[in-house]
Design a protein around this motif. Structure first.
Motif, mmCIF file in Angstrom:
data_model
loop_
_atom_site.group_PDB
_atom_site.id
_atom_site.type_symbol
_atom_site.label_atom_id
_atom_site.label_comp_id
_atom_site.label_asym_id
_atom_site.label_seq_id
_atom_site.Cartn_x
_atom_site.Cartn_y
_atom_site.Cartn_z
ATOM 1 N N ASP A 1 17.106 -53.895 1.510
ATOM 2 C CA ASP A 1 16.691 -52.485 1.584
ATOM 3 C C ASP A 1 17.327 -51.662 0.472
ATOM 4 O O ASP A 1 16.663 -50.834 -0.155
ATOM 5 C CB ASP A 1 17.094 -51.872 2.942
ATOM 6 N N VAL A 2 18.607 -51.893 0.238
ATOM 7 C CA VAL A 2 19.300 -51.154 -0.825
ATOM 8 C C VAL A 2 18.664 -51.481 -2.173
ATOM 9 O O VAL A 2 18.396 -50.587 -2.983
ATOM 10 C CB VAL A 2 20.810 -51.486 -0.849
ATOM 11 N N VAL A 3 18.393 -52.763 -2.383
ATOM 12 C CA VAL A 3 17.789 -53.176 -3.653
ATOM 13 C C VAL A 3 16.430 -52.510 -3.849
ATOM 14 O O VAL A 3 16.104 -52.031 -4.934
ATOM 15 C CB VAL A 3 17.675 -54.714 -3.712
ATOM 16 N N ALA B 1 28.327 -55.069 -3.800
ATOM 17 C CA ALA B 1 28.424 -55.004 -2.337
ATOM 18 C C ALA B 1 29.907 -54.864 -1.981
ATOM 19 O O ALA B 1 30.705 -55.758 -2.250
ATOM 20 C CB ALA B 1 27.829 -56.263 -1.723
ATOM 21 N N VAL B 2 30.258 -53.718 -1.404
ATOM 22 C CA VAL B 2 31.670 -53.424 -1.127
ATOM 23 C C VAL B 2 32.048 -53.965 0.257
ATOM 24 O O VAL B 2 31.581 -53.468 1.284
ATOM 25 C CB VAL B 2 31.940 -51.903 -1.219
ATOM 26 N N SER C 1 29.052 -49.492 3.449
ATOM 27 C CA SER C 1 28.603 -49.382 4.842
ATOM 28 C C SER C 1 27.103 -49.599 5.034
ATOM 29 O O SER C 1 26.682 -50.101 6.076
ATOM 30 C CB SER C 1 29.037 -48.039 5.421
ATOM 31 N N THR C 2 26.300 -49.261 4.066
ATOM 32 C CA THR C 2 24.851 -49.457 4.232
ATOM 33 C C THR C 2 24.497 -50.950 4.297
ATOM 34 O O THR C 2 23.497 -51.333 4.899
ATOM 35 C CB THR C 2 24.080 -48.764 3.082
ATOM 36 N N ILE C 3 25.341 -51.778 3.715
ATOM 37 C CA ILE C 3 25.096 -53.219 3.782
ATOM 38 C C ILE C 3 25.848 -53.855 4.952
ATOM 39 O O ILE C 3 25.268 -54.587 5.756
ATOM 40 C CB ILE C 3 25.511 -53.910 2.460
ATOM 41 N N PHE C 4 27.129 -53.550 5.058
ATOM 42 C CA PHE C 4 27.979 -54.269 6.012
ATOM 43 C C PHE C 4 28.198 -53.533 7.336
ATOM 44 O O PHE C 4 28.812 -54.067 8.247
ATOM 45 C CB PHE C 4 29.348 -54.554 5.379
ATOM 46 N N GLY C 5 27.737 -52.288 7.428
ATOM 47 C CA GLY C 5 27.992 -51.509 8.634
ATOM 48 C C GLY C 5 29.270 -50.707 8.477
ATOM 49 O O GLY C 5 29.984 -50.830 7.494
ATOM 50 N N SER D 1 27.116 -45.384 -0.742
ATOM 51 C CA SER D 1 26.028 -45.379 0.243
ATOM 52 C C SER D 1 25.280 -44.050 0.313
ATOM 53 O O SER D 1 24.056 -44.025 0.389
ATOM 54 C CB SER D 1 26.568 -45.723 1.639
ATOM 55 N N ASP D 2 26.037 -42.943 0.278
ATOM 56 C CA ASP D 2 25.403 -41.647 0.522
ATOM 57 C C ASP D 2 24.755 -41.019 -0.715
ATOM 58 O O ASP D 2 24.011 -40.054 -0.579
ATOM 59 C CB ASP D 2 26.438 -40.654 1.081
ATOM 60 N N ASP D 3 25.099 -41.525 -1.889
ATOM 61 C CA ASP D 3 24.612 -40.809 -3.076
ATOM 62 C C ASP D 3 24.153 -41.726 -4.219
ATOM 63 O O ASP D 3 24.069 -41.296 -5.355
ATOM 64 C CB ASP D 3 25.692 -39.837 -3.578
ATOM 65 N N PHE D 4 23.845 -42.990 -3.880
ATOM 66 C CA PHE D 4 23.558 -43.904 -4.998
ATOM 67 C C PHE D 4 22.234 -43.605 -5.689
ATOM 68 O O PHE D 4 22.087 -43.839 -6.898
ATOM 69 C CB PHE D 4 23.660 -45.376 -4.563
ATOM 70 N N GLU D 5 21.273 -43.070 -4.951
ATOM 71 C CA GLU D 5 19.987 -42.788 -5.601
ATOM 72 C C GLU D 5 20.134 -41.665 -6.627
ATOM 73 O O GLU D 5 19.652 -41.758 -7.748
ATOM 74 C CB GLU D 5 18.917 -42.471 -4.551
ATOM 75 N N ARG D 6 20.861 -40.632 -6.223
ATOM 76 C CA ARG D 6 21.119 -39.544 -7.164
ATOM 77 C C ARG D 6 21.924 -40.056 -8.371
ATOM 78 O O ARG D 6 21.679 -39.681 -9.515
ATOM 79 C CB ARG D 6 21.876 -38.406 -6.477
#
Ligand code: PLP
Length: 312
Positions: A82-84, A105-106, A299-303, A281-286
């Protein structure tokens, strides 16, 4: 559909420089295709941790083996995918074909089994860690072609341990000239075969709680690295930025500041292609819209993670 692993993503790294050229940026569409796999193809892997006791002390919640369940692997790979996709869509919407971005991936506080699941089921190999002891443990247990990013606060007395990790891809958090020199010496002790990639961490938001040098110190430190640290390669700039940026015309001022630092350094030192590590996670698109080449997503990948204070 079966699982396709791109050979260049998973093969043993003979020379870090060579690998970097081949897959300097794991382009987003590679993942897209790589990530298609069936649940049936998920095998459970059991490799017992050599130093389970140490890992347990370090991470109370950490499982003591590298075993992962098919469900967990599927969840992680779906999240990564999803992130990709979001990265891909963002870059497409921007219409800049030249910009490539790497996903880190953190995995801090997350068990090594999670990393192994992502690595084995997607071929993803760039992972980020914040704590030296945790990075050291995981790097010993996990495949040697994982490309580690150290993204935590770098202490002088830990530089030797960090530099000795053979498959360390980059230290993203060099925050002073003195630290750069300490890390440079540590690379000599570790007898690394290639200069170690580093990013300078810039405190673009000026918050007291954030580490990193101030933007107006960046050029001097960059100069120091280039002229006096032959075992380091200045490869980019990194920032975290304010969690609540004042968005002006949709732009994050901290990301703008990092771009300005890059322009200043590139011009003064006559270098090109400095990377920009920005976006979480919160601002990577920007961040991608503002030129990021390296996003760090946890967190978007691992929770969600336990709070720092409850773990330490
Ligand atoms: C934890 C961490 C991240 C990942 O943060 P998320 O919000 O979970 O994506 C990225 N960069 C640094 C420096 C971090 O410490």
């Amino acid at each position: 559909m079966s699982l396709h692993l791109y050979p260049f993503l998973i093969r043993t790294v003979h020379s870090q420089a060579q690998f970097f050229n081949l897959s300097r940026f794991n382009t987003v569409h590679h993942y897209h295709r790589t990530l298609a796999f069936s649940a049936r193809s998920i095998a459970t892997t059991t490799i017992t941790l050599r130093t389970a006791a140490t890992a347990k002390r370090l991470l109370p919640s950490m499982s003591t083996s590298l075993e992962y369940t098919p469900d967990r692997a599927q969840e992680l790979v779906d999240n990564l995918s999803d992130v990709v996709k979001r990265m891909e869509q963002t870059l497409q919407s921007k219409g800049d074909n030249a910009q490539k971005a790497r996903l880190v991936a953190v995995s801090k506080y997350k068990p090594a089994s999670d990393i192994l699941a992502v690595y084995e089921k997607s071929g993803h190999c760039h992972f980020g860690e914040n704590y030296v002891q945790e990075l050291e443990e995981k790097s010993k247990e996990l495949p040697k072609d994982i490309q580690w990013h150290f993204i935590g606060s770098l202490q002088s007395n830990k530089c030797k341990i960090v530099a000795a990790i053979p498959n360390l891809f980059v230290v993203e958090t060099v925050d002073s000239a003195k630290k750069a020199s300490t890390l440079d010496k540590a690379c000599v002790s570790a007898a690394r075969s290639e200069p170690l990639r580093i990013f300078l961490q810039i405190n673009t938001s000026g918050e007291d709680t954030k580490s990193g040098m101030l933007p107006n110190e960046a050029l001097e430190v960059a100069q120091h690295v280039v002229s006096s640290c032959p075992h380091l390669k200045l490869s980019g700039l990194m920032t975290i930025g304010s969690p609540n940026p004042d968005l002006d015309n949709g732009e994050n001022p901290d990301f703008k500041t990092l771009n300005q630092c890059k322009a200043t350094i590139e011009e003064a030192l006559k270098i090109t292609d400095l990377e920009l590590s920005m976006g979480m996670s919160d601002d990577f698109e920007r961040a991608l819209l503002q030129g990021s080449t390296n996003v760090r997503i946890g967190s978007t990948i691992f929770g969600s993670r336990p709070k720092k204070t409850t773990v330490q």
